[in-house]
Design a protein around this motif. Structure first.
Motif, PDB file in Angstrom:
ATOM      1  N   ASP A   1       0.826  -1.210   0.000  1.00  0.00           N
ATOM      2  CA  ASP A   1       0.000   0.000   0.000  1.00  0.00           C
ATOM      3  C   ASP A   1       0.862   1.263   0.000  1.00  0.00           C
ATOM      4  O   ASP A   1       0.573   2.220  -0.725  1.00  0.00           O
ATOM      5  CB  ASP A   1      -0.940   0.010   1.209  1.00  0.00           C
ATOM      6  N   ASP A   2       1.924   1.257   0.799  1.00  0.00           N
ATOM      7  CA  ASP A   2       2.827   2.416   0.843  1.00  0.00           C
ATOM      8  C   ASP A   2       3.499   2.638  -0.510  1.00  0.00           C
ATOM      9  O   ASP A   2       3.643   3.775  -0.962  1.00  0.00           O
ATOM     10  CB  ASP A   2       3.886   2.229   1.929  1.00  0.00           C
ATOM     11  N   PHE A   3       3.901   1.556  -1.159  1.00  0.00           N
ATOM     12  CA  PHE A   3       4.539   1.652  -2.467  1.00  0.00           C
ATOM     13  C   PHE A   3       3.571   2.228  -3.506  1.00  0.00           C
ATOM     14  O   PHE A   3       3.921   3.131  -4.261  1.00  0.00           O
ATOM     15  CB  PHE A   3       5.037   0.276  -2.917  1.00  0.00           C
ATOM     16  N   LEU A   4       2.351   1.706  -3.513  1.00  0.00           N
ATOM     17  CA  LEU A   4       1.359   2.192  -4.474  1.00  0.00           C
ATOM     18  C   LEU A   4       1.028   3.662  -4.236  1.00  0.00           C
ATOM     19  O   LEU A   4       0.873   4.428  -5.191  1.00  0.00           O
ATOM     20  CB  LEU A   4       0.096   1.329  -4.406  1.00  0.00           C
ATOM     21  N   GLN A   5       0.951   4.058  -2.978  1.00  0.00           N
ATOM     22  CA  GLN A   5       0.707   5.464  -2.652  1.00  0.00           C
ATOM     23  C   GLN A   5       1.896   6.321  -3.101  1.00  0.00           C
ATOM     24  O   GLN A   5       1.712   7.418  -3.626  1.00  0.00           O
ATOM     25  CB  GLN A   5       0.463   5.632  -1.150  1.00  0.00           C
ATOM     26  N   GLY A   6       3.093   5.810  -2.901  1.00  0.00           N
ATOM     27  CA  GLY A   6       4.291   6.516  -3.345  1.00  0.00           C
ATOM     28  C   GLY A   6       4.332   6.700  -4.844  1.00  0.00           C
ATOM     29  O   GLY A   6       4.717   7.762  -5.339  1.00  0.00           O
ATOM     30  N   GLU A   7       3.915   5.676  -5.582  1.00  0.00           N
ATOM     31  CA  GLU A   7       3.828   5.802  -7.043  1.00  0.00           C
ATOM     32  C   GLU A   7       2.834   6.878  -7.433  1.00  0.00           C
ATOM     33  O   GLU A   7       3.107   7.702  -8.301  1.00  0.00           O
ATOM     34  CB  GLU A   7       3.391   4.468  -7.672  1.00  0.00           C
ATOM     35  N   LYS A   8       1.697   6.844  -6.774  1.00  0.00           N
ATOM     36  CA  LYS A   8       0.629   7.803  -7.065  1.00  0.00           C
ATOM     37  C   LYS A   8       1.094   9.236  -6.807  1.00  0.00           C
ATOM     38  O   LYS A   8       0.807  10.140  -7.590  1.00  0.00           O
ATOM     39  CB  LYS A   8      -0.591   7.471  -6.198  1.00  0.00           C
ATOM     40  N   GLU A   9       1.837   9.425  -5.730  1.00  0.00           N
ATOM     41  CA  GLU A   9       2.310  10.759  -5.355  1.00  0.00           C
ATOM     42  C   GLU A   9       3.650  11.113  -5.994  1.00  0.00           C
ATOM     43  O   GLU A   9       4.159  12.208  -5.787  1.00  0.00           O
ATOM     44  CB  GLU A   9       2.422  10.844  -3.829  1.00  0.00           C
ATOM     45  N   GLN A  10       4.220  10.171  -6.727  1.00  0.00           N
ATOM     46  CA  GLN A  10       5.514  10.359  -7.400  1.00  0.00           C
ATOM     47  C   GLN A  10       6.601  10.808  -6.419  1.00  0.00           C
ATOM     48  O   GLN A  10       7.328  11.768  -6.666  1.00  0.00           O
ATOM     49  CB  GLN A  10       5.381  11.340  -8.563  1.00  0.00           C
ATOM     50  N   VAL A  11       6.711  10.091  -5.314  1.00  0.00           N
ATOM     51  CA  VAL A  11       7.707  10.424  -4.295  1.00  0.00           C
ATOM     52  C   VAL A  11       9.112  10.099  -4.796  1.00  0.00           C
ATOM     53  O   VAL A  11       9.303   9.256  -5.670  1.00  0.00           O
ATOM     54  CB  VAL A  11       7.430   9.686  -2.970  1.00  0.00           C
ATOM     55  N   LEU A  12      10.081  10.763  -4.225  1.00  0.00           N
ATOM     56  CA  LEU A  12      11.473  10.563  -4.630  1.00  0.00           C
ATOM     57  C   LEU A  12      12.099   9.319  -3.995  1.00  0.00           C
ATOM     58  O   LEU A  12      13.133   8.851  -4.451  1.00  0.00           O
ATOM     59  CB  LEU A  12      12.311  11.796  -4.271  1.00  0.00           C
ATOM     60  N   HIS A  13      11.475   8.803  -2.960  1.00  0.00           N
ATOM     61  CA  HIS A  13      12.031   7.643  -2.258  1.00  0.00           C
ATOM     62  C   HIS A  13      11.327   6.331  -2.639  1.00  0.00           C
ATOM     63  O   HIS A  13      11.246   5.403  -1.843  1.00  0.00           O
ATOM     64  CB  HIS A  13      11.982   7.872  -0.742  1.00  0.00           C
ATOM     65  N   LEU A  14      10.870   6.238  -3.868  1.00  0.00           N
ATOM     66  CA  LEU A  14      10.183   5.032  -4.322  1.00  0.00           C
ATOM     67  C   LEU A  14      11.086   3.808  -4.229  1.00  0.00           C
ATOM     68  O   LEU A  14      10.616   2.697  -3.953  1.00  0.00           O
ATOM     69  CB  LEU A  14       9.675   5.224  -5.758  1.00  0.00           C
ATOM     70  N   ASP A  15      12.392   3.997  -4.435  1.00  0.00           N
ATOM     71  CA  ASP A  15      13.325   2.877  -4.315  1.00  0.00           C
ATOM     72  C   ASP A  15      13.321   2.311  -2.896  1.00  0.00           C
ATOM     73  O   ASP A  15      13.387   1.090  -2.709  1.00  0.00           O
ATOM     74  CB  ASP A  15      14.734   3.289  -4.734  1.00  0.00           C
ATOM     75  N   CYS A  16      13.207   3.169  -1.911  1.00  0.00           N
ATOM     76  CA  CYS A  16      13.146   2.705  -0.521  1.00  0.00           C
ATOM     77  C   CYS A  16      11.859   1.924  -0.269  1.00  0.00           C
ATOM     78  O   CYS A  16      11.861   0.909   0.441  1.00  0.00           O
ATOM     79  CB  CYS A  16      13.227   3.880   0.444  1.00  0.00           C
ATOM     80  N   LEU A  17      10.769   2.382  -0.858  1.00  0.00           N
ATOM     81  CA  LEU A  17       9.494   1.689  -0.697  1.00  0.00           C
ATOM     82  C   LEU A  17       9.521   0.324  -1.377  1.00  0.00           C
ATOM     83  O   LEU A  17       8.953  -0.641  -0.860  1.00  0.00           O
ATOM     84  CB  LEU A  17       8.352   2.548  -1.239  1.00  0.00           C
ATOM     85  N   SER A  18      10.199   0.217  -2.513  1.00  0.00           N
ATOM     86  CA  SER A  18      10.310  -1.087  -3.166  1.00  0.00           C
ATOM     87  C   SER A  18      11.204  -2.014  -2.340  1.00  0.00           C
ATOM     88  O   SER A  18      10.958  -3.223  -2.283  1.00  0.00           O
ATOM     89  CB  SER A  18      10.802  -0.961  -4.608  1.00  0.00           C
ATOM     90  N   ASP A  19      12.225  -1.462  -1.683  1.00  0.00           N
ATOM     91  CA  ASP A  19      13.056  -2.266  -0.781  1.00  0.00           C
ATOM     92  C   ASP A  19      12.222  -2.810   0.380  1.00  0.00           C
ATOM     93  O   ASP A  19      12.451  -3.932   0.843  1.00  0.00           O
ATOM     94  CB  ASP A  19      14.224  -1.449  -0.236  1.00  0.00           C
ATOM     95  N   GLU A  20      11.270  -2.008   0.849  1.00  0.00           N
ATOM     96  CA  GLU A  20      10.386  -2.454   1.929  1.00  0.00           C
ATOM     97  C   GLU A  20       9.537  -3.644   1.480  1.00  0.00           C
ATOM     98  O   GLU A  20       9.336  -4.596   2.229  1.00  0.00           O
ATOM     99  CB  GLU A  20       9.481  -1.322   2.402  1.00  0.00           C
ATOM    100  N   ILE A  21       9.039  -3.578   0.245  1.00  0.00           N
ATOM    101  CA  ILE A  21       8.260  -4.710  -0.283  1.00  0.00           C
ATOM    102  C   ILE A  21       9.143  -5.948  -0.374  1.00  0.00           C
ATOM    103  O   ILE A  21       8.744  -7.036   0.031  1.00  0.00           O
ATOM    104  CB  ILE A  21       7.653  -4.390  -1.671  1.00  0.00           C
ATOM    105  N   TYR A  22      10.340  -5.778  -0.905  1.00  0.00           N
ATOM    106  CA  TYR A  22      11.269  -6.892  -1.056  1.00  0.00           C
ATOM    107  C   TYR A  22      11.521  -7.571   0.291  1.00  0.00           C
ATOM    108  O   TYR A  22      11.434  -8.793   0.421  1.00  0.00           O
ATOM    109  CB  TYR A  22      12.575  -6.385  -1.668  1.00  0.00           C
ATOM    110  N   GLY A  23      11.807  -6.751   1.293  1.00  0.00           N
ATOM    111  CA  GLY A  23      12.055  -7.293   2.623  1.00  0.00           C
ATOM    112  C   GLY A  23      10.830  -7.951   3.234  1.00  0.00           C
ATOM    113  O   GLY A  23      10.933  -9.007   3.863  1.00  0.00           O
ATOM    114  N   ALA A  24       9.675  -7.343   3.032  1.00  0.00           N
ATOM    115  CA  ALA A  24       8.435  -7.902   3.581  1.00  0.00           C
ATOM    116  C   ALA A  24       8.083  -9.227   2.917  1.00  0.00           C
ATOM    117  O   ALA A  24       7.633 -10.162   3.587  1.00  0.00           O
ATOM    118  CB  ALA A  24       7.293  -6.902   3.429  1.00  0.00           C
ATOM    119  N   ILE A  25       8.312  -9.321   1.609  1.00  0.00           N
ATOM    120  CA  ILE A  25       8.059 -10.590   0.908  1.00  0.00           C
ATOM    121  C   ILE A  25       8.962 -11.674   1.485  1.00  0.00           C
ATOM    122  O   ILE A  25       8.501 -12.759   1.848  1.00  0.00           O
ATOM    123  CB  ILE A  25       8.277 -10.438  -0.613  1.00  0.00           C
ATOM    124  N   ASN A  26      10.254 -11.385   1.555  1.00  0.00           N
ATOM    125  CA  ASN A  26      11.197 -12.396   2.048  1.00  0.00           C
ATOM    126  C   ASN A  26      10.925 -12.778   3.492  1.00  0.00           C
ATOM    127  O   ASN A  26      10.940 -13.961   3.845  1.00  0.00           O
ATOM    128  CB  ASN A  26      12.631 -11.902   1.886  1.00  0.00           C
TER     129      ASN A  26
END
Length: 70
Positions: free
Chosen positions: A24-49
């Protein structure tokens, strides 16, 4: 012909709270075009693992989520 559904959205149902929040945070970040999208994708990666290794999601779910969001 296989018995597997072609729509794999069912793999996103009832995800652990931490993983759903990361998505949800990643999708919101995409929507808002945040500069830290890479950090949000890292969060997904870690949460998946984390959820995969703790047995909360399956390998199939992990692969699907990685392909969809990463």
């Amino acid at each position: 012909m296989t018995n597997h559904p072609t729509d794999k959205n069912y793999l996103e149902k009832d995800l652990p709270v931490s993983l759903q929040k990361a998505i949800d945070d990643f999708l919101q970040g995409e929507k808002e075009q945040v500069l830290h999208l890479d950090c949000l994708s890292d969060e997904i990666y870690g949460a998946i693992n984390s959820n995969l290794w703790s047995g909360c999601i399956t390998e199939e779910q992990a692969e699907y989520l990685r392909k969809k969001y990463l």
